[in-house]
Motif scaffolding. Structure first.
Motif, PDB file in Angstrom:
ATOM      1  N   VAL C  72       0.850  -1.188   0.000  1.00  0.00           N
ATOM      2  CA  VAL C  72       0.000   0.000   0.000  1.00  0.00           C
ATOM      3  C   VAL C  72       0.888   1.240   0.000  1.00  0.00           C
ATOM      4  CG1 VAL C  72      -1.813   1.195   1.228  1.00  0.00           C
ATOM      5  CG2 VAL C  72      -1.669  -1.277   1.351  1.00  0.00           C
ATOM      6  N   TYR C  73       0.600   2.163  -0.888  1.00  0.00           N
ATOM      7  CA  TYR C  73       1.297   3.461  -0.803  1.00  0.00           C
ATOM      8  C   TYR C  73       0.283   4.579  -0.775  1.00  0.00           C
ATOM      9  CZ  TYR C  73       0.547   4.054  -5.851  1.00  0.00           C
ATOM     10  OH  TYR C  73      -0.010   4.186  -7.089  1.00  0.00           O
ATOM     11  N   GLU C  74       0.706   5.664  -0.162  1.00  0.00           N
ATOM     12  CA  GLU C  74      -0.135   6.854  -0.171  1.00  0.00           C
ATOM     13  C   GLU C  74       0.464   7.836  -1.148  1.00  0.00           C
ATOM     14  OE1 GLU C  74      -1.757   7.856   3.959  1.00  0.00           O
ATOM     15  OE2 GLU C  74      -0.527   6.088   4.200  1.00  0.00           O
ATOM     16  N   VAL C  75      -0.386   8.633  -1.739  1.00  0.00           N
ATOM     17  CA  VAL C  75       0.115   9.575  -2.732  1.00  0.00           C
ATOM     18  C   VAL C  75       0.455  10.881  -2.021  1.00  0.00           C
ATOM     19  CG1 VAL C  75      -0.379  10.757  -4.887  1.00  0.00           C
ATOM     20  CG2 VAL C  75      -1.327   8.486  -4.455  1.00  0.00           C
ATOM     21  N   GLU C 164       7.411  -2.407  -8.022  1.00  0.00           N
ATOM     22  CA  GLU C 164       6.540  -1.701  -8.950  1.00  0.00           C
ATOM     23  C   GLU C 164       5.220  -2.461  -9.143  1.00  0.00           C
ATOM     24  OE1 GLU C 164       6.910   1.177 -10.265  1.00  0.00           O
ATOM     25  OE2 GLU C 164       5.037   0.942 -11.394  1.00  0.00           O
ATOM     26  N   ARG C 165       5.366  -3.726  -9.404  1.00  0.00           N
ATOM     27  CA  ARG C 165       4.204  -4.562  -9.691  1.00  0.00           C
ATOM     28  C   ARG C 165       3.329  -4.751  -8.454  1.00  0.00           C
ATOM     29  NH1 ARG C 165       0.511  -7.454 -11.085  1.00  0.00           N
ATOM     30  NH2 ARG C 165       0.504  -9.191 -12.556  1.00  0.00           N
ATOM     31  N   LEU C 166       3.942  -4.674  -7.291  1.00  0.00           N
ATOM     32  CA  LEU C 166       3.200  -4.938  -6.063  1.00  0.00           C
ATOM     33  C   LEU C 166       2.473  -3.706  -5.537  1.00  0.00           C
ATOM     34  CD1 LEU C 166       5.824  -7.067  -4.128  1.00  0.00           C
ATOM     35  CD2 LEU C 166       3.584  -7.858  -4.811  1.00  0.00           C
ATOM     36  N   SER C 167       2.871  -2.531  -6.012  1.00  0.00           N
ATOM     37  CA  SER C 167       2.352  -1.312  -5.390  1.00  0.00           C
ATOM     38  C   SER C 167       0.942  -0.999  -5.853  1.00  0.00           C
ATOM     39  CB  SER C 167       3.242  -0.132  -5.748  1.00  0.00           C
ATOM     40  OG  SER C 167       4.549  -0.434  -5.400  1.00  0.00           O
ATOM     41  N   LYS C 168       0.117  -0.659  -4.918  1.00  0.00           N
ATOM     42  CA  LYS C 168      -1.223  -0.191  -5.247  1.00  0.00           C
ATOM     43  C   LYS C 168      -1.552   0.944  -4.296  1.00  0.00           C
ATOM     44  CE  LYS C 168      -2.711  -4.102  -7.677  1.00  0.00           C
ATOM     45  NZ  LYS C 168      -3.599  -5.222  -7.850  1.00  0.00           N
ATOM     46  N   PRO C 169      -2.303   1.926  -4.781  1.00  0.00           N
ATOM     47  CA  PRO C 169      -2.576   3.087  -3.928  1.00  0.00           C
ATOM     48  C   PRO C 169      -3.544   2.746  -2.794  1.00  0.00           C
ATOM     49  CG  PRO C 169      -3.761   3.273  -5.977  1.00  0.00           C
ATOM     50  CD  PRO C 169      -2.861   2.087  -6.124  1.00  0.00           C
ATOM     51  N   VAL C 170      -3.513   3.595  -1.791  1.00  0.00           N
ATOM     52  CA  VAL C 170      -4.334   3.354  -0.625  1.00  0.00           C
ATOM     53  C   VAL C 170      -5.816   3.443  -0.981  1.00  0.00           C
ATOM     54  CG1 VAL C 170      -4.318   5.742   0.189  1.00  0.00           C
ATOM     55  CG2 VAL C 170      -4.489   3.872   1.822  1.00  0.00           C
ATOM     56  N   THR C 171      -6.122   4.221  -1.999  1.00  0.00           N
ATOM     57  CA  THR C 171      -7.531   4.327  -2.400  1.00  0.00           C
ATOM     58  C   THR C 171      -8.048   2.983  -2.907  1.00  0.00           C
ATOM     59  OG1 THR C 171      -6.649   5.151  -4.460  1.00  0.00           O
ATOM     60  CG2 THR C 171      -7.659   6.761  -2.982  1.00  0.00           C
ATOM     61  N   TYR C 173      -6.946   0.128  -1.866  1.00  0.00           N
ATOM     62  CA  TYR C 173      -7.145  -0.669  -0.654  1.00  0.00           C
ATOM     63  C   TYR C 173      -8.489  -0.333  -0.019  1.00  0.00           C
ATOM     64  CZ  TYR C 173      -6.544  -2.216   4.152  1.00  0.00           C
ATOM     65  OH  TYR C 173      -6.728  -2.800   5.375  1.00  0.00           O
ATOM     66  N   GLU C 174      -8.769   0.952   0.037  1.00  0.00           N
ATOM     67  CA  GLU C 174     -10.034   1.365   0.646  1.00  0.00           C
ATOM     68  C   GLU C 174     -11.215   0.784  -0.135  1.00  0.00           C
ATOM     69  OE1 GLU C 174     -10.498   5.541   0.810  1.00  0.00           O
ATOM     70  OE2 GLU C 174     -12.325   5.424   2.015  1.00  0.00           O
ATOM     71  N   SER C 175     -11.049   0.723  -1.441  1.00  0.00           N
ATOM     72  CA  SER C 175     -12.188   0.263  -2.236  1.00  0.00           C
ATOM     73  C   SER C 175     -12.418  -1.241  -2.090  1.00  0.00           C
ATOM     74  CB  SER C 175     -11.983   0.623  -3.702  1.00  0.00           C
ATOM     75  OG  SER C 175     -10.967  -0.184  -4.238  1.00  0.00           O
ATOM     76  N   ILE C 176     -11.350  -2.011  -1.887  1.00  0.00           N
ATOM     77  CA  ILE C 176     -11.607  -3.448  -1.777  1.00  0.00           C
ATOM     78  C   ILE C 176     -11.906  -3.882  -0.355  1.00  0.00           C
ATOM     79  CG2 ILE C 176     -10.328  -4.117  -3.858  1.00  0.00           C
ATOM     80  CD1 ILE C 176      -8.118  -5.112  -1.980  1.00  0.00           C
ATOM     81  N   PHE C 181     -10.372  -1.003   6.326  1.00  0.00           N
ATOM     82  CA  PHE C 181      -9.722   0.291   6.167  1.00  0.00           C
ATOM     83  C   PHE C 181     -10.245   1.258   7.216  1.00  0.00           C
ATOM     84  CE2 PHE C 181      -9.550   4.546   4.300  1.00  0.00           C
ATOM     85  CZ  PHE C 181      -8.199   4.636   4.051  1.00  0.00           C
ATOM     86  N   ALA C 182     -11.561   1.342   7.337  1.00  0.00           N
ATOM     87  CA  ALA C 182     -12.156   2.278   8.293  1.00  0.00           C
ATOM     88  C   ALA C 182     -11.687   1.949   9.705  1.00  0.00           C
ATOM     89  CB  ALA C 182     -13.677   2.200   8.212  1.00  0.00           C
ATOM     90  N   PHE C 183     -11.637   0.666   9.999  1.00  0.00           N
ATOM     91  CA  PHE C 183     -11.235   0.233  11.328  1.00  0.00           C
ATOM     92  C   PHE C 183      -9.788   0.637  11.618  1.00  0.00           C
ATOM     93  CE2 PHE C 183      -9.301  -3.151  13.897  1.00  0.00           C
ATOM     94  CZ  PHE C 183     -10.078  -3.034  15.040  1.00  0.00           C
TER      95      PHE C 183
END
Ligand code: SF4
Ligand code: SF4
Ligand code: SF4
Lengths: 576, 213, 202
Positions: C72-75, C164-171, C173-176, C181-183
């Motif tokens: 997970v990365y944050e922008v 590179e291939r593993l990175s996905k934005p935090v948004t 993560y929030e969507s799946i 995430f909220a917790f």
């Protein structure tokens, strides 16, 4: 008479195991057979559950560990034999407990313990001719990196690599230095075939004798009704079976060797892959064994969740087994489809709870991984009170009275009561032979003593009765589940903080549960390090197969498939 | 189905579309093959259960014309290697592969079949079935969910679509060589490796250097 | 009478057979490709046809579903990726088949480790999708993905996933995993607040 008096009779030959954290007795190997006979005949320990070896490398000793129980239930008796590591020889117990047969062969194969007097001491999981005994602590596999996980090469300088690229053959192989392929003649099963029962001349009925040819048929490892990669060699007299030898190991995945490199927690997802139709049940057994060593108990809610998952698993597994049994009887796929439909609905629950349909990895030491998500209890409630009872009744009407099913299964593959106990059969196979032995009742674990349920039992010991026992067990599981969803309390789902590195005090423990296939046991030896010193699985499918040859004798070749289906093996657990 | 077949380079009048399809030989050849890929009924380990689920009613691969699972390699087009490939089993797998008639495809299902999987470090596990037989599609996952397997099967159909009758290997004049069957020795022996093994032995002068370091 | 059992059994199959058609009539034309009918067809009240018409319709995966892990990365403000991962190495230590490789670099000036992974690899041909890495990561930096459609034609080139291939934005993560995430966010906010309070108290 108590065991204490026996220590007198075996003066000097029978001692308490006084190592810290250990239990049971140490018997001198000279008197082992006598001791085994005594406990069986005089003390009633007639059920030898598990036989395994432990390689105590620092002490230069090999220990063979036996777990015996009474078939009426109650706590067990542990006894051990210690022999030197170099060329260890232990008397075989097959003559007293025929159920030790395959287990001793396994100990020979993997640990190199020679069992004197064993009728057929050959390798069982690896092939004849394989170099070395892999579970010896000083035996290193070709992909050996370090003797314990976690490996240092992963962090902080973890340059990813494929391990085969570092190996000379780019493959997972190693050869002894003196090996030359030229002169190598693979052992082409000749020894196996020659060990099969030879047919004698028969009386042709008119006073003269008739010579019959012995026909050997190999079924498997690729055969649609062997439930995976199982092979049996059948010796035939016409269409009748004279002898049958299972050949195992086509799915031997070195579970125990890997398990001894793993830390305790890492083994949890690996246990999923033992009996892959009942992953939650495997988790349960392993968690119990480790918790016993650690001396912790899970909180109330976790206990209920565990029982709920274990019982759902039982339903899943029995549904699958009924489906495949009918497949094997020739009712190709329709019963299977009906059974799988219900299975899918339960898998949905597993997926929502644990994240995976089959490989749940949900149990943790002292609880479960996470709480039940919202709405799941309602779903389970709906399933276990409404849908599943209805569907099980439907399966019942659909199959139980069917004349073809009855003719194909009644009186086929009979395993009489005494033999079932002798051969250490477990689970539905044992209970269909009239032994009401269910670990949930015989030595209740977790919170099973709180629930109201009956142990399913039948008395004829044939294929049909095994099917009926499974059907009845589904019903009983539903009964338990109804009580679970009624009573489940709120609260914690884990004792203490979740830890990835648990501290396990030195000692041994044997945790067993009643898995759908039978008694699943985990024998764990800890030396206080993060990795288990010994990690052995008493797998019900594997040991149930010991009696398979006996069950088949005298039946037609077409019945073999049905009998195998009724034992309900899962190869992941047979071969490990 | 007609739309699948219509070659884009031929314009068929609207009113005739339901009766007439102009296509190329390749297209119809591939269409026929992709719509009747018969898998071999052959399961190895945990992944096989998910494969059975794909055959069962919920995911039902008969929608792709694949429901005819043949227990015999002689009648099948696709080998789904569903599970851990062990050294003891690989001779049989290679033999089964050799027995399959062309055109034949191999789908490696799950981490184990693709590259060894969680049991890779084990002494009896082959690190990927592609060390021995050519694999067309890999489906990662442990186990891949039934939908992931379906996704892999669709990928395989796409691969079939790209093949041309002129270049496929099974119409080449020279017959394709069977894959040599591995032998069970003190460890698994791939006959193709024997020259290396011999060469290695010859090159080892100092006997105290273990060969397999 | 001989045969009654057979006929009873055939009755069950007949019932199943008829139910599929009854369902057709009940749903008349709305049976497939709609979320409500899919939920109904796959729920405990399912009767008749049970099939999911993959790939046109897909069975929704539950929140906890796990396939391959991702980072997970944050922008950041300038659009750069701020990884949550501190390269502490816990995930690689807990991974049962040891398929996570992490390269941690040291700061050339101070010589201290940089709290961000220089490289991160997961061999998906070994990964057993167990989820332990996500469970024990103290920084919520690695999570289990929902994307299971990963079939490929070649494994040697791209089955060792890199950073590179593993990175996905935090948004993403929030969507799946909205609930997780909220917790986690709530827990983080609480921790921050506690820290703040402590700092004030000093
Ligand atoms: S990939 Fe996973 S599920 Fe499939 S066979 Fe291997 S261990 Fe089993
Ligand atoms: S992903 Fe998490 S556990 Fe792994 S190194 Fe990064 S911060 Fe540590
Ligand atoms: S999911 Fe499990 S096997 Fe895969 S990387 Fe994470 S810890 Fe390792």
């Amino acid at each position: 008479m108590t065991l204490e008096e026996y220590t007198d009779r075996f003066t000097g030959m029978l001692n308490f195991d006084e190592r810290k954290g250990y239990e049971g007795y140490i018997v001198h190997s000279e008197r082992l057979v006598e001791f085994a006979r005594t406990i069986r005949d005089e003390l009633g320990y007639d059920y030898l559950s598990s036989v395994t070896g432990v390689d105590y490398l620092p002490d230069e000793q090999i220990e063979v560990v036996y777990h015996a129980y009474r078939s009426q239930g109650g706590p067990g008796l542990v006894f051990k034999v210690q022999v030197p590591r170099i060329n260890p020889i232990v008397p075989s117990l097959v003559s007293i407990f025929p159920g030790a047969d395959f287990q001793e062969r396994e100990a020979w194969d993997l640990l190199g313990i020679r069992f004197e007097g064993h009728p057929n001491l050959r390798r069982i999981l690896m092939w004849e001719g394989f170099h070395g005994h892999p579970l010896r602590k000083d035996w290193e596999e070709p992909y050996f990196e370090e003797s314990e996980k976690p490996f240092n090469s992963r962090w902080p300088e973890g340059k990813a690599f494929r391990i085969e690229e570092n190996k000379p053959f780019k493959k997972n192989v190693q050869y002894p230095p003196e090996f030359t392929p030229d002169g190598w003649i693979p052992e082409a099963d000749t020894a196996l075939y020659s060990g099969m029962v030879r047919l004698g001349a028969k009386d042709a009925g008119n006073g003269r004798s008739l010579e019959t040819d012995q026909i050997l048929v190999n079924l498997g490892p690729q055969h649609p009704s062997t439930h995976g990669v199982f092979r049996m060699v059948v010796s035939l007299d016409g269409e009748e079976i004279a002898d049958l030898q299972p050949v195992l190991g086509y799915l031997h995945r070195n579970h125990e060797k890997i398990g001894e490199r793993n830390t305790y927690l890492m083994n949890m997802p690996f246990t999923d892959r033992l009996d892959y139709l009942a992953s939650m049940g495997n988790n349960f057994g392993y968690a119990l064994a480790v918790e016993k060593l650690m001396g912790i108990t899970p909180p109330e809610r976790a206990e209920y969740i565990r029982v709920m998952m274990a019982e759902l698993t039982r339903i899943v597994s029995h549904l699958f087994s009924i489906g495949t049994l009918l497949n094997d009887l020739g009712a190709f796929f329709t019963p299977m489809l009906y059974a799988l439909t219900e299975r899918e609905l339960i898998l949905d629950i597993f997926e929502a709870v644990s994240g995976s349909r089959m490989m749940c990895n949900y149990f943790r030491f002292g609880g479960v991984a996470r709480d039940l998500p919202e709405g799941i209890l309602e779903k389970v409630y709906e399933l276990v009170t409404e849908r599943l009872p209805r569907k099980v009744d439907e399966l019942d009407t659909y199959l139980t009275d069917n004349e073809i099913v009855r003719t194909r299964s009644i009186g086929i593959g009979v395993l009489p009561r005494e033999q079932a106990i002798e051969y250490s059969a477990a689970g539905p196979v044992l209970r269909a032979s009239g032994v009401g032995y269910d670990v949930r009742r015989a030595e209740s674990y977790s919170i099973y003593d709180r629930f109201d349920f009956d142990v399913a039992i039948r008395h004829n010991g044939d294929v049909y009765d095994r099917y009926l026992v499974r059907l009845e067990e589904i019903r009983q599981s539903l009964r338990i589940l109804q009580q679970v969803v009624r009573d489940i309390p709120d609260g914690e789902f884990q004792t203490g903080k979740p830890q990835y590195q648990v501290r396990v005090p030195p000692g041994e423990s044997y945790g067993r549960v009643e898995n759908p296939k039978g008694e699943l046991g985990f024998y764990i030896v800890s030396n206080g390090k993060p990795n288990p010193w010994r990690y052995h699985i008493r797998s019900p499918s594997f040991i149930n197969l010991t009696a398979f040859g006996e069950m088949c004798k005298g039946h037609k070749i077409a019945d073999v498939v049905a009998i195998l289906g009724s034992i309900d093996i899962v190869l992941g657990e047979v071969d490990r | 189905m007609g739309d699948d077949l219509n070659g884009p380079e031929y314009q068929v009048p609207e009113e005739l579309r339901s009766h007439i399809t102009i296509t190329t030989l390749d297209r119809i050849y591939n269409w026929g093959r992709r719509s009747s890929v018969w898998p071999m009924m052959f399961g190895l380990a945990c992944c096989a259960i998910e494969m059975i689920c794909v055959a069962a009613s919920r995911y039902d691969f008969s929608r792709f014309g694949m429901e005819v699972m043949r227990p015999s390699p002689r009648q099948s087009d696709l080998m789904i290697v569903s599970g851990t490939v062990t050294k003891k089993m690989i001779p049989q797998i290679v033999r089964l592969y050799n027995q399959m008639p062309e055109p034949k495809y191999v789908l490696a299902m799950g981490a184990c079949a693709s590259g060894g999987g969680p049991f890779k470090e084990g002494y009896n596990v082959v690190s990927g079935v592609d060390k021995f037989i050519p694999v067309d599609v890999y489906v990662p996952g442990c186990p891949p969910t039934p939908q992931a397997l379906l996704n892999g099967l669709i990928k395989l159909q796409e691969k079939i679509d790209t093949q041309s009758i002129r270049t496929v290997r099974w119409y080449k004049r020279e017959a394709s060589e069977p894959i040599p069957i591995p032998i069970l020795g003190p460890d698994l022996i791939d006959p193709r490796d024997i020259p290396i093994l011999d060469a290695k032995r010859a090159s080892v002068v100092k006997p105290d250097v273990p060969e397999n370091s | 009478m001989y045969g009654i059992g057979l006929i009873k059994g055939l009755g069950v199959t007949l019932k199943h057979f008829i139910e599929t058609y009854l369902d057709d009539i009940r749903w008349l034309g709305r049976r497939y490709y709609r979320d409500e009918s899919l939920a109904e067809r796959q729920g405990p009240h399912a009767r008749g046809i049970f099939t999911v018409q993959y790939p046109e319709e897909k069975l929704p995966v539950p929140e906890e579903f796990r396939c391959i892990p991702f980072l997970v990365y944050e922008v950041g403000e300038d659009g750069e990726r701020l990884y949550r991962c501190t390269s502490c190495g816990i995930c690689s230590k807990v991974c049962p088949p040891q398929c996570i490789w992490i390269v941690r670099s040291n700061d050339p000036e101070t010589g201290r480790p940089i709290p961000s992974p220089t490289e991160f690899f997961i061999d998906i041909d070994i990964c057993m999708n167990c989820g332990l890495c996500a469970e024990y990561c103290p920084f919520d930096a690695i999570k289990m993905d929902h994307d299971y459609e990963l079939a490929s034609y070649d494994r040697l080139a791209d089955h060792i996933y890199n950073k590179e291939r593993l990175s996905k934005p935090v948004t993403y993560y929030e969507s799946i995993r909205p609930m997780n995430f909220a917790f986690e966010e709530a827990a983080r906010a609480e921790k921050e607040a506690a820290k703040e309070a402590r700092r004030k108290a000093k």
